[in-house]
Design an enzyme around this catalytic site. Structure first.
Site, PDB file in Angstrom:
ATOM      1  N   CYS A   8       0.782  -1.077  -0.005  1.00 57.85           N
ATOM      2  CA  CYS A   8       0.031  -0.001  -0.100  1.00 57.85           C
ATOM      3  C   CYS A   8       0.818   1.333  -0.014  1.00 57.85           C
ATOM      4  CB  CYS A   8      -0.874  -0.038   1.164  1.00 57.85           C
ATOM      5  SG  CYS A   8      -1.958   1.371   1.439  1.00 57.85           S
ATOM      6  N   CYS A  25      -0.420   4.036   2.015  1.00 60.43           N
ATOM      7  CA  CYS A  25      -0.142   3.742   3.583  1.00 60.43           C
ATOM      8  C   CYS A  25       1.245   3.914   4.165  1.00 60.43           C
ATOM      9  CB  CYS A  25      -0.641   2.330   4.075  1.00 60.43           C
ATOM     10  SG  CYS A  25      -2.259   1.881   3.222  1.00 60.43           S
ATOM     11  N   ASP A  26       2.148   3.255   3.248  1.00 63.83           N
ATOM     12  CA  ASP A  26       3.442   3.294   3.720  1.00 63.83           C
ATOM     13  C   ASP A  26       4.401   4.213   3.075  1.00 63.83           C
ATOM     14  OD1 ASP A  26       2.689   1.174   5.457  1.00 63.83           O
ATOM     15  OD2 ASP A  26       3.069  -0.194   3.929  1.00 63.83           O
TER      16      ASP A  26
END
Ligand code: NDP
Length: 317
Positions: free
Chosen positions: A147, A150-151
């Site tokens: 992701c 997300c990261d």
């Protein structure tokens, strides 16, 4: 014994609220279905294990949902959810653990309880497909990610690779290029299958390098964190020094709850008819979890609308 069972079931039914439709999953398909079902005066329960919005909430920018050019995925889903909230839809944030698909009554169990409905609509979506190479599991969460939104922030100023040649890979690479020093896109074919507009965007980014005919063989690390990948590029073995690897090689349908209960097609996607009904009458499926040619927000939403039409037809309304 049979009589005792049926008496017990009848008694239990008096306590259980019977819904017309239970929707499992609150992504674009589930939320659209909830909206359509409520507008058709169906008594509907939507069950979502996390937050509504599905995979889209991890998309930095959506540019192909008509009426909302260049909108953030989470923001678009917020509009969906606000729209659903204007209707009498009951939403419960509970994880479904089991479904029992009786002929006339479908039973849905969660960690909190049990719900019954005359029909269910399964919109559990999909999850990212793993690379399936050595080192991936060792460095999962330690440089291997699924992701980008997300990261990505952990890789500011670093060098990363995105594996894959589809829309997700192209979008992830463009997103990561905003913060990372260098982004390699590792594509196994001599071309990408991502939308032309996304490919054009990538090619305009100076810190993005697309490497075609490149296959990842192994994720390497120093024991703590990723430090590279072994690749085969145009037949030659190489090691690419990296700080992170983002896998974007497709999706695996979240069919768990219906596995073995309804017919599936290639790679486990659920087979439905044109009304989104599965091989079991009264059990419908919509969104990324079904077999179809195009998986986008708009097709997931359309599936949800069609499924409710199918539910009404099933009820003979
Ligand atoms: P796709 O299945 O579309 O693409 C997967 C990519 O990964 C392909 O390039 C494929 O290569 C490659 N690949 C598959 N397996 C491997 C492997 N083992 N090693 C290396 N490469 C591999 O997946 P996406 O996640 O990109 O998209 C899923 C669906 O979601 C699609 O329908 C897509 O259109 C949609 N989507 C839509 C978006 C939007 O509308 N904005 C955004 C993101 C996704 P090959 O071509 O060789 O098979």
């Amino acid at each position: 014994m049979q009589n005792w069972r049926s008496r017990f079931r009848k008694k239990k039914m008096e306590y259980l609220k019977m819904y017309d439709l239970i929707i499992i999953g609150g992504g674009p398909a589930g939320m659209t279905a909830a909206l359509y079902a409520a507008r058709a005066d169906l008594n509907v329960l939507l069950l979502e294990r996390g937050v509504v919005g599905g995979q889209v909430i991890n998309t930095y920018e959506v540019d192909n949902y008509p009426g909302f050019p260049k909108i953030n995925g989470a923001e678009l889903m917020m509009h969906f959810s606000e729209h659903v909230e204007q209707q009498p839809v009951e939403i419960r944030y509970e994880e479904v653990t089991d479904v029992e698909l009786g002929e006339t009554i479908k039973c849905v169990r969660t960690y909190n309880g049990e719900y019954e409905a005359r029909a269910i609509l399964y919109c559990a979506g999909a999850s990212p497909k793993p690379l399936g190479v050595p080192g991936e599991d060792t460095y999962r969460g330690r440089g291997v990610s699924y992701c980008a939104t997300c990261d990505g922030a952990f890789f500011r100023g670093r060098t990363v690779a995105v594996v894959g040649g589809g829309d997700t890979a192209a979008e992830d690479a463009a997103y990561l290029a905003r913060a990372c020093k260098q982004v390699y896109v590792l594509v196994r074919k001599p071309y990408m299958r991502a939308a032309a507009s996304l490919q054009r965007k990538l090619k305009e980014l100076e810190n993005v390098t697309i490497m075609y005919e490149t296959v990842v063989r192994e994720v390497q690390g120093d024991g703590t964190f990723v430090n590279g990948v072994d690749i085969i590029r145009a037949g030659q073995e190489e090691t690419l020094a990296l700080d992170g690897v983002f896998a974007a090689i497709g999706i695996v349908p979240e069919t768990g709850l219906l596995k073995g209960k309804v017919d599936t097609c290639t790679q486990g996607f659920i087979a439905t008819d044109e009304y989104m009904m599965t091989s079991i009458p009264g059990v419908f499926a919509a969104g990324d979890v079904v077999q179809k040619v195009l998986r986008q927000i708009i097709t997931a939403a359309a599936d949800g609308a069609v499924a409710v039409t199918g539910v009404l037809r099933y009820f003979d309304l």
